[in-house]
Design a protein around this motif. Structure first.
Motif, PDB file in Angstrom:
ATOM      1  N   THR A   9       0.829  -1.202   0.000  1.00 23.48           N
ATOM      2  CA  THR A   9       0.000   0.000   0.000  1.00 23.48           C
ATOM      3  C   THR A   9       0.863   1.251   0.000  1.00 23.48           C
ATOM      4  O   THR A   9       1.834   1.346   0.743  1.00 23.48           O
ATOM      5  CB  THR A   9      -0.910   0.037   1.248  1.00 23.48           C
ATOM      6  OG1 THR A   9      -1.705  -1.156   1.287  1.00 23.48           O
ATOM      7  CG2 THR A   9      -1.824   1.263   1.219  1.00 23.48           C
ATOM      8  N   ILE A  10       0.515   2.196  -0.850  1.00 23.89           N
ATOM      9  CA  ILE A  10       1.141   3.523  -0.801  1.00 23.89           C
ATOM     10  C   ILE A  10       0.389   4.340   0.234  1.00 23.89           C
ATOM     11  O   ILE A  10      -0.822   4.547   0.129  1.00 23.89           O
ATOM     12  CB  ILE A  10       1.087   4.215  -2.174  1.00 23.89           C
ATOM     13  CG1 ILE A  10       1.949   3.460  -3.193  1.00 23.89           C
ATOM     14  CG2 ILE A  10       1.583   5.658  -2.060  1.00 23.89           C
ATOM     15  CD1 ILE A  10       1.912   4.061  -4.587  1.00 23.89           C
ATOM     16  N   VAL A  11       1.103   4.775   1.254  1.00 22.90           N
ATOM     17  CA  VAL A  11       0.499   5.539   2.344  1.00 22.90           C
ATOM     18  C   VAL A  11       0.682   7.027   2.078  1.00 22.90           C
ATOM     19  O   VAL A  11       1.789   7.496   1.826  1.00 22.90           O
ATOM     20  CB  VAL A  11       1.136   5.174   3.704  1.00 22.90           C
ATOM     21  CG1 VAL A  11       0.484   5.972   4.826  1.00 22.90           C
ATOM     22  CG2 VAL A  11       0.994   3.681   3.965  1.00 22.90           C
ATOM     23  N   ASP A  12      -0.412   7.751   2.131  1.00 19.47           N
ATOM     24  CA  ASP A  12      -0.418   9.185   1.836  1.00 19.47           C
ATOM     25  C   ASP A  12      -0.334   9.966   3.150  1.00 19.47           C
ATOM     26  O   ASP A  12      -1.259   9.949   3.962  1.00 19.47           O
ATOM     27  CB  ASP A  12      -1.713   9.515   1.078  1.00 19.47           C
ATOM     28  CG  ASP A  12      -1.868  10.993   0.797  1.00 19.47           C
ATOM     29  OD1 ASP A  12      -0.895  11.728   0.977  1.00 19.47           O
ATOM     30  OD2 ASP A  12      -2.977  11.392   0.391  1.00 19.47           O
ATOM     31  N   PHE A  13       0.806  10.660   3.368  1.00 21.99           N
ATOM     32  CA  PHE A  13       0.982  11.469   4.570  1.00 21.99           C
ATOM     33  C   PHE A  13       0.575  12.921   4.345  1.00 21.99           C
ATOM     34  O   PHE A  13       0.251  13.630   5.287  1.00 21.99           O
ATOM     35  CB  PHE A  13       2.449  11.425   5.028  1.00 21.99           C
ATOM     36  CG  PHE A  13       2.921  10.041   5.369  1.00 21.99           C
ATOM     37  CD1 PHE A  13       2.517   9.425   6.540  1.00 21.99           C
ATOM     38  CD2 PHE A  13       3.756   9.345   4.514  1.00 21.99           C
ATOM     39  CE1 PHE A  13       2.943   8.142   6.867  1.00 21.99           C
ATOM     40  CE2 PHE A  13       4.191   8.067   4.826  1.00 21.99           C
ATOM     41  CZ  PHE A  13       3.784   7.465   6.003  1.00 21.99           C
ATOM     42  N   GLN A  14       0.639  13.369   3.113  1.00 20.74           N
ATOM     43  CA  GLN A  14       0.230  14.744   2.784  1.00 20.74           C
ATOM     44  C   GLN A  14      -0.145  14.795   1.313  1.00 20.74           C
ATOM     45  O   GLN A  14       0.697  14.763   0.431  1.00 20.74           O
ATOM     46  CB  GLN A  14       1.367  15.743   3.034  1.00 20.74           C
ATOM     47  CG  GLN A  14       1.003  17.176   2.629  1.00 20.74           C
ATOM     48  CD  GLN A  14       2.233  18.006   2.259  1.00 20.74           C
ATOM     49  OE1 GLN A  14       3.223  17.955   2.956  1.00 20.74           O
ATOM     50  NE2 GLN A  14       2.145  18.739   1.159  1.00 20.74           N
ATOM     51  N   THR A  15      -1.435  14.883   1.002  1.00 19.10           N
ATOM     52  CA  THR A  15      -1.878  14.849  -0.389  1.00 19.10           C
ATOM     53  C   THR A  15      -1.777  16.199  -1.070  1.00 19.10           C
ATOM     54  O   THR A  15      -1.634  16.287  -2.280  1.00 19.10           O
ATOM     55  CB  THR A  15      -3.345  14.401  -0.499  1.00 19.10           C
ATOM     56  OG1 THR A  15      -4.149  15.300   0.267  1.00 19.10           O
ATOM     57  CG2 THR A  15      -3.515  13.003   0.015  1.00 19.10           C
TER      58      THR A  15
END
Length: 276
Positions: free
Chosen positions: A252-258
């Motif tokens: 999974t690609i984890v999004d910390f700041q979109t």
């Protein structure tokens, strides 16, 4: 609310922070007119691998220069382990040897040997006479030989830097930085222009050193796929602004700041890079 009482005379000798690098609303300019970076916020954990990705001219290299004190911000604040990076800051000058910096050019001295290039990393610990006469203490020589073995250059100690391949030159630059005994390693496009196999070898080498020495490694890349493979977090820089911060956990690609990007745009960015 539960309160924690401390003794009147605590025995603590220092304070350590997990956030070894912090940038708050940082902007900087080369010409006092146009911002090379604008409104950058970064928080990098100690002992992690952090990557900065973006196209040429996006401001990636400028970020590294701010971290090692080669530039100062026009706005905002930067702290490296509680210290402001600035060549005029006496406290920062004392800790500069703790930051290993590998520029895009690598900064090798072409006409001296692999061993001599690597020993440049030890100069902050040597006296002026030792440096001038190249009289290196036995302990420093042993440390250099150990690092030479770790980066895969054993048997090439006496070879001049100009005689080396592109991958070998990068190994020398890494070894020189490790010889500083740094806590932070900054590397600017260190695998650019290398073939796929050699790029992975160099990245594996840095990853091994980062874990072995508990380094905080901060690397600039063009390749987001390569960055995600090795880094705990990846900041994407576009036109001087940080537009995204992501990482990988499992599949999974984890999004910390979109920022303003949606899921489809993030996946498309990754897919486009994979096709290159």
């Amino acid at each position: 609310m539960k309160q924690i009482q401390m003794t009147k005379n605590p025995s603590f000798s220092s304070i350590s922070t997990n956030k070894i690098i912090q940038m708050n609303n940082v902007s900087t300019s080369y010409d006092s007119k146009n911002f090379a970076l604008e409104g950058i916020n970064l928080s990098i954990d100690r002992g992690t691998n952090y990557a900065i990705v973006g196209q040429s001219g996006s401001g990636k290299s400028t970020l590294l220069k701010l971290m090692n004190g080669m530039m100062i911000p026009s706005k905002g604040t930067i702290k490296i382990d509680y210290t402001t990076p600035n060549m005029n800051n006496k406290k920062f000058k004392k800790m500069m040897h703790e930051i290993g910096y590998i520029p895009q050019s690598l900064g090798l001295v072409k006409n001296i040997s692999v061993f001599e290039n690597i020993m440049i990393g030890a100069l902050p610990r040597l006296s002026k006479i030792q440096s001038l006469l190249k009289k290196f203490p036995d302990g420093e020589i042993q440390e250099a030989m150990k690092i030479i073995d770790q980066v895969g250059l054993s048997g090439k100690e006496t070879r001049k830097a100009y005689m080396l391949s592109g991958g070998e030159k990068r190994r020398v630059a890494i070894a020189r930085a490790l010889m500083q005994k740094p806590t932070i390693l900054l590397a600017d496009e260190i695998v650019s222009e290398l073939d796929h196999v050699t790029s992975r070898e160099i990245m594996d080498l840095i990853a091994e050193a980062q874990k072995r020495m508990n380094l905080t490694a901060i690397m600039v890349h063009h390749d987001i796929q390569l960055a995600l493979k090795y880094a705990n977090r990846v900041a994407v820089i576009k036109k001087g602004q940080k537009i995204l911060e992501i990482g990988v956990e499992g599949d999974t690609i984890v999004d910390f700041q979109t920022g303003d990007m949606n899921t489809e745009e993030i996946m498309e960015m990754y897919a486009n890079d994979t096709e290159k």
